[in-house]
Design an enzyme around this catalytic site. Structure first.
Site, PDB file in Angstrom:
ATOM      1  N   MET A 164      10.745 -10.103   6.904  1.00 18.15           N
ATOM      2  CA  MET A 164      10.719  -8.802   6.872  1.00 18.15           C
ATOM      3  C   MET A 164      10.004  -8.466   8.384  1.00 18.15           C
ATOM      4  SD  MET A 164       8.691  -6.471   4.060  1.00 18.15           S
ATOM      5  CE  MET A 164       7.069  -7.391   4.400  1.00 18.15           C
ATOM      6  N   ARG A 297       4.037  -6.530  -2.438  1.00 19.04           N
ATOM      7  CA  ARG A 297       2.476  -6.068  -2.630  1.00 19.04           C
ATOM      8  C   ARG A 297       2.100  -6.949  -3.797  1.00 19.04           C
ATOM      9  NH1 ARG A 297       3.190   0.030  -0.437  1.00 19.04           N
ATOM     10  NH2 ARG A 297       2.654  -0.428   1.737  1.00 19.04           N
ATOM     11  N   TYR A 441      -2.425  -7.520   5.088  1.00 16.51           N
ATOM     12  CA  TYR A 441      -1.131  -7.079   5.256  1.00 16.51           C
ATOM     13  C   TYR A 441      -0.177  -6.702   3.943  1.00 16.51           C
ATOM     14  CZ  TYR A 441      -0.451 -12.143   3.412  1.00 16.51           C
ATOM     15  OH  TYR A 441      -0.684 -13.523   2.625  1.00 16.51           O
ATOM     16  N   GLU A 442       1.025  -6.424   4.208  1.00 19.97           N
ATOM     17  CA  GLU A 442       1.708  -5.608   3.380  1.00 19.97           C
ATOM     18  C   GLU A 442       0.927  -4.091   2.975  1.00 19.97           C
ATOM     19  OE1 GLU A 442       4.533  -6.491   2.822  1.00 19.97           O
ATOM     20  OE2 GLU A 442       4.359  -8.706   3.635  1.00 19.97           O
ATOM     21  N   GLY A 443       0.237  -3.672   3.780  1.00 17.92           N
ATOM     22  CA  GLY A 443      -0.472  -2.322   3.631  1.00 17.92           C
ATOM     23  C   GLY A 443      -1.868  -2.679   3.093  1.00 17.92           C
TER      24      GLY A 443
END
Length: 597
Positions: A164, A297, A441-443
């Site tokens: 990604m 997430r 990571y991933e927000g």
């Protein structure tokens, strides 16, 4: 360092005795023919063997050796390539994939347990199949039939992996300002040019091909996030007969030197007129990518549970073996110079806090996964809509609350070891380093809290929140006369009321001052997480109580006593969190920049 053991008994307890997963699977048309209790049990058993026997033994050595970069090529640590082949040949990459393209079609409530074992045994390795599964999900949801038929089968079987590619040196959370460009070609493909950073497993030697999902902007794209498109960019182009063709113009410029997950390649990826293919509609790539992001997430939350479980296993084994001082109640081991440290109240406090949050977190992941299965497979539109709302509400909590508690658990585990916890050979310091990234990571977890408070609660006037609150309230009303949970129903009702009150107060406060959303967000997410854990611990008590009387294993009696510890020593934190939220954001927003010092 203790050997990793898959927590199969607890997983079976959740699936079979708490959530009646087999009953749900049988009731959903898309699952009723693909999975049954015997198949699920066999999958769990085999996954546990691979996690403990194949992945865990190369976890520490992978961290010490790390990935190596030379001339654009990345070499993985010793044993990783062989472990990946074993993993892929077993069909594990496509466990939850669409059977029409070679996947196994298993429900997320089962797949999530398998993912936890892989992440707990070896987080760096587990990131690779996790990202591939997420890329498959985005491609399956938004790609053309031609792209799906060409790429999904080999991604599901692990021959090709996925990555990604979002972040750029100047654009992290604010993806609307990305600079990567996509120019249309005459043959329907696009030429992609730009640089991406922090790309997990963007380059490696374990799979034959790597399929990148890349965010880029078309020449006539509108400004901001509404101008982002999603493209599939393979490392090697794929011929008409599905064989690998020429190397695409995508390369790894370097590897990041990072705090943890050293066994995983975190890449700077360069695109120089690389050929790519549009996934979904032009300028709607962010929506397509969020299909993958939301999966990741939840996956990161699962990573946290796996790491917490590993930390607890290590710390418990050490506390049972390490002798130091005497019990405050007198010698427990009079034949030796000292007692094992597990007799000391403060060590028990640490171990029980680890146990309570880890088992509560595993229950929460399974709870969310069941709503995901409902959203994916239910035929009734009303049931699907409710499940979609629950998933939207619960995903940021699963990602942030569980990873925050996971790092707490890893640090506590390190503390149980004392000085040995700071030494590499025991493995605890690696868990602390590896788990730290899950909050980022991933927000970041702050962004997750803002998503929960801003979009999922205030943004729709509490509509999604009411779904969760009603689920808990319905349980309370249905079980308030059950003697097994008599001691827990009132505290559960109280914390739900507390959460409902502050939800209403923030919605009202934000109407006049939008900054109140950010001021409340992190504390609100923690309060929500504690409420959810309390709900699930009561359900675990209800299932365990009838079997505790004749329990010789300690499993069911341990459940009851852990629940008591959670309600006595952890849940009271909800009072302080609610008070903090009610106090509002004036004290933090009143500062001028110069007053920070």
């Amino acid at each position: 360092m203790a050997d990793y053991k898959a927590p199969l008994q607890d997983m079976r307890f959740l699936l079979n005795e708490i959530f009646d997963a087999p009953g749900q699977w049988a009731s959903l048309p898309g699952l009723s023919e693909s999975v049954d209790p015997e198949t699920a049990d066999a999958i769990l058993e085999e996954a546990g063997k691979i996690a403990a026997g194949t992945l865990a033994p190369i976890n520490q050595s992978g961290d010490e050796q790390g990935c190596q970069w030379k001339d654009g090529e990345v070499t993985t640590p010793d044993g990783f390539k062989e472990a990946y082949q074993t993993f892929a040949e077993g069909g594990w990459v496509g466990l939850g994939g669409d059977p029409n393209y070679g996947g196994m079609g298993m429900p997320k409530s089962l797949v999530g347990q398998v993912e936890e074992m892989m992440q707990g045994a070896n987080m760096a390795f587990g990131l690779c199949p996790m990202l591939t599964a997420g890329a498959c999900l985005a491609l399956h949801a938004h790609g053309s039939e031609e792209l799906k038929e060409k790429y999904l089968p080999k991604m599901y079987d692990g021959t090709w992996s996925g990555a990604m590619d979002l972040t750029e040196p100047h654009a992290g959370t604010d993806l609307g300002i990305i600079r990567t460009k996509a120019k249309p070609n005459d043959d329907g493909s696009y030429s992609i040019s730009g640089t991406k950073i922090f790309i997990t497993w963007g380059e490696h030697d374990m799979a034959e091909n790597i399929i990148h999902l890349v965010l880029a902007k078309l020449p006539d794209a509108p400004a901001g996030p509404k101008g982002i498109s999603l493209f599939l960019v393979p490392k090697y182009e794929v011929n008409e007969d599905d064989s690998l063709g020429a190397r695409n113009n995508v390369s790894c410029g370097s590897l990041e030197e990072k705090m943890g997950i050293h066994g995983s390649a975190t890449c700077v990826m360069n695109y120089d007129d690389a050929r790519g293919w549009l996934v979904g509609e032009p300028n709607k790539g962010l929506m397509a990518m969020f299909t993958m992001m939301n999966y990741e997430r939840l996956g990161v939350g699962i990573q946290g549970v796996g790491a917490a479980e590993a930390s607890y296993q290590h710390a418990l084994a050490y506390a049972r073996e390490r002798i130091q001082s005497r019990s405050p109640n007198g010698p427990q081991n009079p034949d030796k110079q000292a007692d094992p440290i597990i007799v000391h109240p403060d060590v028990r406090r640490m171990l029980l806090k680890m146990k309570a949050h880890t088992e509560g977190s595993r229950a929460f992941i399974t709870y969310v996964a069941q709503w995901l299965d409902q959203a994916k497979f239910a035929e009734d539109p009303e049931a699907k809509e409710k499940a979609d709302g629950m998933v939207a509400l619960l995903t940021p909590v699963a990602k942030a609350f569980l990873t925050d508690r996971a790092l707490d658990t890893c640090v506590i585990g390190q503390q149980v070891y004392g000085g040995h916890g700071y030494i590499r050979e025991w493995g605890q310091e690696q868990l602390v380093r590896d788990t730290r990234i899950t909050q980022i990571y991933e927000g970041t977890n702050g962004i997750q809290a803002m998503d929960l408070m801003g979009r999922k609660v205030v943004g729709n006037g509490g509509k999604f929140f009411e779904l969760f609150a009603n689920d808990v309230a319905d349980y309370i009303n249905a079980n308030q006369d059950d003697p097994a949970v008599a001691d827990y129903i009132q505290p559960l009702a109280a914390v739900l009321e507390r959460l409902s009150d502050v939800t209403e107060s923030v919605i009202k406060a934000a109407d006049g001052n939008p900054a109140e959303i950010g001021a409340a967000a992190v504390d609100y997410l923690d309060l929500f997480g504690l409420t959810a854990e309390a709900y699930l611990w009561v359900r675990m008590v209800q299932a365990a109580a009838p079997k505790a009387e004749n329990d010789t294993s300690g499993f069911y009696t341990g459940k009851l006593k852990t629940a008591r510890f959670f309600f006595d020593r952890i849940l009271p934190q909800s009072v302080a969190l609610a008070e903090s939220i009610r106090n509002g954001g004036d004290s933090m927003m009143a500062f001028d920049e110069a007053e920070f010092g």
